[in-house]
Enzyme design. Structure first.
Site, mmCIF file in Angstrom:
data_model
loop_
_atom_site.group_PDB
_atom_site.id
_atom_site.type_symbol
_atom_site.label_atom_id
_atom_site.label_comp_id
_atom_site.label_asym_id
_atom_site.label_seq_id
_atom_site.Cartn_x
_atom_site.Cartn_y
_atom_site.Cartn_z
ATOM 1 N N HIS A 70 0.808 -1.216 0.000
ATOM 2 C CA HIS A 70 0.000 0.000 0.000
ATOM 3 C C HIS A 70 0.841 1.266 0.000
ATOM 4 O O HIS A 70 0.384 2.313 -0.470
ATOM 5 C CB HIS A 70 -0.940 0.014 1.209
ATOM 6 C CG HIS A 70 -2.147 -0.847 1.037
ATOM 7 N ND1 HIS A 70 -2.143 -2.194 1.336
ATOM 8 C CD2 HIS A 70 -3.396 -0.564 0.597
ATOM 9 C CE1 HIS A 70 -3.339 -2.695 1.086
ATOM 10 N NE2 HIS A 70 -4.123 -1.740 0.637
ATOM 11 N N GLY A 71 2.045 1.215 0.543
ATOM 12 C CA GLY A 71 2.857 2.417 0.553
ATOM 13 C C GLY A 71 4.224 2.193 1.161
ATOM 14 O O GLY A 71 4.400 1.342 2.034
#
Length: 515
Positions: A362-363
């Site tokens: 996700h990041g």
């Protein structure tokens, strides 16, 4: 959306047509934009005339999909073409190769190409910052001032929209061929269509080749019931995104997360509840629109969200939230790690590793890793409780009050984890938790209702709709699906009117565009 379309028509002249139709970094093309509606109407008219010509239809959709991606990421649409070409050739060679070592080398090549691109565009700065931080630590430990004076300045690396989605989708194709679960497609156009199909291109759902590619060979059909279902999904998606998500984000949630120390604990807690609703409405709204638009074109995507906050356990939550990603992680990461086949301790470790990597997907930040770790730990704990006390994975057999309490508990675990997902720094996470724990001030709740009446009503409406019994939701969908045409047109007009009234003048990209 209609307001945007009106503005688009007013601004349409020969002098600025080229600018409108070219890539604009600050204005990516969204499903909820007037430009997309304008282009899609023209696209759809021609598409319907090509339903009986499969080759022309494939080429036409590929070109529109590449243009759609160009409008979100500019020249990086070539990266999409490279990914599709690379895995098409590898998949074909993989199917023809019988030697185990040769097959292993080919599948590793596919994985390295896809993950290599993902690592460069998404994680280079994260690794660079980590190295600089390590040098600072090392310099302090050995009292070396030269090492301490190194500074981190992020490299100017553009993150192509949706790269995490189309690389995972393409990689699953070659892995399935390696596992001999599917056969490769015969020509590049078919595979390019699969990878680039614009409804699910930039934010999912992640579509498996075995589910989607057989549909390419069929003549696309749109029955009356399917048209009604598609319209219902698109209206629901627009309402979730443009009315609920965008409004509460701009007018409340962003303010809380930007400066949590300026607000009381109860306002911070409501901000967490607001973000939990915002990200659900934003992402599931996109998925609804993607599924609806694909259905209009004669293709069916699997459901991606199934009222996840109704889950009574964390295991059930991940069976309902972002289903295409959670099943991808299960099939291509958790099971290859050993799943639950190598003992209880290994099962817990595999769950934890899977969710850590899911968080990193996700990041590229510590807070995303912590978010994944929270879910990994809670999944492992629930797995232990299932084995030790015979609990059911999805809370089957619970009495109504036990399920209600369990759902409330699960919801708050998820909300707690969202704090790490949304806050842009560890400092703000600390400030928010301190405010909630030490400065709650419940008396401010009534002031919140009077000062943020519209926000409160939208949040309440969003959660009521979300917790609506599934049977009622299906009944509403069926009612809309089989409405006469004039009633559908009226409903669509009312939905657009409401969206225009609530829509912000600023462009609010979908949250998952950054992933």
């Amino acid at each position: 959306m209609m307001n945007s379309l009106h503005d688009f028509y007013n601004s349409l002249t020969l002098s600025n047509l080229s600018e409108i139709l070219s890539y604009q970094k600050e204005a990516p093309m969204l499903f909820s934009s007037g430009l997309f509606l304008f282009l899609f109407i023209g696209f759809y008219i021609i598409y319907n005339s090509l339903r009986d010509n499969r080759k022309a239809r494939l080429i036409y959709v590929i070109l529109f999909s590449l243009y759609f991606y160009y409008k979100t990421s500019g020249v990086w649409f070539l990266l999409l073409v490279f990914t599709a070409t690379s895995d098409f050739l590898i998949g074909k060679k993989l199917y023809e190769t019988t030697a185990p070592r040769g097959r292993l080398a080919l599948i590793m090549l596919s994985i390295c190409v896809n993950l290599g691109m993902l690592a460069y565009f998404k994680y280079t700065n994260f690794l660079y910052e980590s190295v600089i931080a390590f040098w600072h630590f090392l310099g302090g430990a050995i009292h070396e001032p030269v090492l301490q004076h190194l500074t981190y300045e992020p490299l100017d690396i553009f993150l192509p929209v949706g790269i995490s989605f189309f690389t995972f989708q393409s990689m699953s194709y070659t892995i399935d061929i390696y596992r001999k679960q599917i056969k490769p497609v015969k020509n590049w156009f078919t595979y390019m269509f699969y990878v680039s199909f614009f409804p699910g291109l930039v934010a999912g759902p992640i579509v498996r080749a075995k589910d989607f590619i057989p549909q390419i060979y069929r003549r696309p059909r749109l029955l009356h019931g399917q048209m009604g279902e598609a319209l219902y999904l698109i209206i629901c998606g627009l309402f979730k995104k443009c009315v609920i998500s965008d409004y509460i984000s701009i007018n409340f949630v962003d303010r809380i997360f930007d400066a949590p120390a300026l607000y009381s604990g109860v306002e911070n807690l409501l901000g967490v509840y607001g973000y939990s609703l915002q990200i659900y409405c934003d992402f599931s709204g996109y998925s609804d629109m993607a599924i609806g638009i694909a259905l209009l074109l004669g293709f069916r995507f699997n459901i991606n969200f199934d009222s996840p906050y109704q889950s009574a356990t964390i295991t059930e939550f991940w069976r309902r939230w972002h289903i295409s990603l959670s099943t991808w992680l299960r099939d291509y990461l958790y099971i290859p790690l050993g799943g639950n086949r190598k003992g209880k301790s290994r099962t817990y470790i595999n769950l934890f590793i899977t969710m850590l990597l899911g968080g990193l997907w996700h990041g590229a930040a510590l807070r995303f890793i912590i978010w994944g770790g929270i879910h990994g730990i809670t999944l492992a704990i629930h797995k232990f409780l299932i084995g030790r006390f015979g609990f059911k994975p999805s809370g089957e057999g619970m009495t109504p009050w036990k399920r209600a309490l369990s759902t409330l508990f699960t919801f708050h675990i998820v909300c707690f984890a969202w704090i790490f997902f949304r806050a842009d720094s560890m400092l703000k996470i600390k400030q928010m938790l301190v405010q909630i724990i030490r400065h709650f001030e419940p008396q401010i709740f009534l002031q919140f209702i009077s000062g943020y009446t519209t926000i409160f009503v939208l949040m309440l409406t969003g959660y009521i709709i979300h917790f609506m019994p599934k049977q009622l939701d299906l009944s509403v969908q069926k009612g809309v699906t089989y409405m006469p045409l004039w009633a559908k047109a009226t409903l669509l007009s009312l939905a657009i009117f409401l969206i225009v009234q609530m829509k912000s003048a600023d462009i609010v990209p979908f949250i998952y565009f950054q992933f």
